[in-house]
Design a protein around this motif. Sequence first.
Motif: not given
Lengths: 306, 494
Positions: A77-85
């Motif tokens: 889920s951390w990897a799925a967070a947007s790069a911007c986030l």
Amino acid sequence: MTPKSKAQDKSNTNKARTRVSKTYKLFIAGKFPRTESGRYYAFTAQSAGSSFKANICTSSRKDFRNAVVAARSVQKSWAAASACLRGQILYRLAEILEDRRDQFIGELILQGASIKHANKEVDASIDRLVYYAGWSDKYQQIFSNVNPVSSSHFNFSILEPTGVVAILPPAAEENQCGLLGMISNIAPAIVGGNTCVFLTNEKQPLTAISFAEVIQASDVPGGVVNILTGSNVELMALFASHKDVNSLVHMEKSLEDNKKIQELASENLKRVICRSEMRWHENIAESPYMIEETQEVKTTWHPIGN
Amino acid sequence: MTETHSSLNFDTGWQYAPAPESTEHIQIDKQYKLFINGEFSAPQQGKYFTTSNPATEEKLSRIAQAGKSDVNRAVRAARNAYEQTWSKMPSKERAKYIFRIARAIQERAREFSVIETLDGGKPIRESRDIDIPLAAAHFFYYAGWADKLKYAFPGAQVKPLGVAGQIIPWNFPLLMAAWKIAPALACGNTVVIKPAETTSLSALKLAELFQDIDLPPGVVNIVTGDSSTGAALVEHPDVDKIAFTGSTSVGKQIMHSIAGSHKKYSLELGGKAANIVFADAPIDQAVEGIVNAIFFNQGHVCCAGSRLLVQESVAEELCFKLRERMQTLILGDPLDKNTDIGAINSKVQLDKIQSYINIGIDEGGQIYQSSAKLPNKGYWCPPTIFTGMAQSNRLVQEEIFGPVLAIQSFRTASEAIDKANNTAYGLSGGVWTDKGSKIFKVTSALRAGVIWANTFNKFDPASPFGGYKESGMGREGGIQGLSTYLSMELSNDA
């Protein structure tokens, strides 16, 4: 001593009042548990004239295992967070650290830094977080590519996080007082969507556990960064051999330790990244290549046509 | 699974006449020495081993067994060439030698194809259309990098490592040599390479080619031999980098054995790729893809699609079509241009495949094999599939390196992803669906280095190749293939 750093001196200013001292615990899955082993070691101030003492958790194999489980469970889920986030969250870490700089200056001094050095190290630590925050949505553009294959396919390569990164601590040498070395290794790992377990140097537990409080206050999901204190010798082998760790970052200089780490890491083909020659205070110690080191390259093919 | 009579029987009325590729123009010497410092040189202990044609068991030649002292000589030659010639040569000139290699392979492509098929057992169609052209293309691609390396690493300075020790497998002998040698040379290193024991001939032909194009002596040295030769190369103190393609267990041993040394390493190891077929996939195309994924090169492919995950609603239809298609695969003389399935590379490998087939039966899988008639001589295994496999079965978890497919079904995309990722490997994967968004969902969730969507087993020098997890580390091919042959320095500028 400046008024600010005086406020951070752990000694009691009001003689009539009994000081409330902080219990330094571990940081696993966003919580602050004590070590399940019940073991501890005593930390005493390295700065002259301070009577500061703390009992520091000596983490066990089970604590490490719990930390890896926590890191694994949120990695996707951390990897799925947007790069911007992810970038904003790292920037938030910098904001909170800036806000608490006096606390860290005080703890760095207790860990043996001069006032001058402690100020410099906190400055550099905040700036390093800002540096990596800025890379969050850019490193992919530097390292990805569309590959001009000869057949009728669309083919591209991108970076993906390697997964769970275990980080052994930098040596407690002069000019490396515990905060900057830690942040310089955690930030490139997590900005790239990895989660991590960081082991602190035995001589520098205060800044690490206090930085865990910064992490907890900064929208970093629990489990993305886990911080353990304890015997480096004992935990080194566990970090290197755990089967659910994908990458191992270490800063060991000795041939013997390097050999032992790689031997143990070979059991599940961990990526071993040695950063023993890093001068953390210099610009050379920050680069997108340090993000890339804990990334995998994925190449995808698709036919072009009907 | 019920036996079905194939409706795709092409072999009626119009028979396939034999169409063998000629071997007349092929010169194979009775005995091959080692290639050290630009010359063929006898092994110091005088030992040779036999290499034979796995399709006929006929002896082809005798190959030198390099001992420790021979490896020493080869590394010394590579070191001298590195210090005195190769690292001093302007990169533009280095590039031109690599271009020459590419051209010379193209010129002698037919000869290389036939030798590859004779020595390794793979169908001539594959060695002619895939192995050899791709080997030449690989040299072409990396030749051009030699004088452009500074553009590949923004903000950093790069330097060659020195002497690269390389160990390659028997499944794509010349192509693997190209994958190893081309980037090493382009980055300015010199090479000592060990071909696989059963397939040394094309590498020795490559040595002749190096002489023909006047590659400076010692830039590439070829030491043939068994695993003891490989171990001597890996352990040699004057080797700066180890590049290995082979099994995961040997890869782990190599990483272990060079621990504590300065040696950089890249490992291309095993795989257990899942081909995931969704109900909305074009089924006939998917069947072709599955056949190509597992039966290409007799399944001797680390990235082979050795698992099939098929969505439940189309499982029966797809398996029926797959069985039908298997019946049409032509197994036999690898030199015949019509042959789809060649010989298993060696007796050892055939025994290993057979043992896995027995394991699959013991585990309760339902076996189906094509009824292709096996030649009397040589090592052969018909295309084989198992249905009814469970995730914990060894056929699902372990690499076989043969034409054996383990089939499972799934209901949802997340189940397929979980099953696909549930092995220690992570080299490749396949996804078949007509829906674009589903392709991206699944390809991003697969933990593997190379993903083919609506295709499989495609290779290109510009496309990086390599695995996640226990499938290895580092990439070969593309811009990413450069960094494992270079050391990098950053500057301290703000």
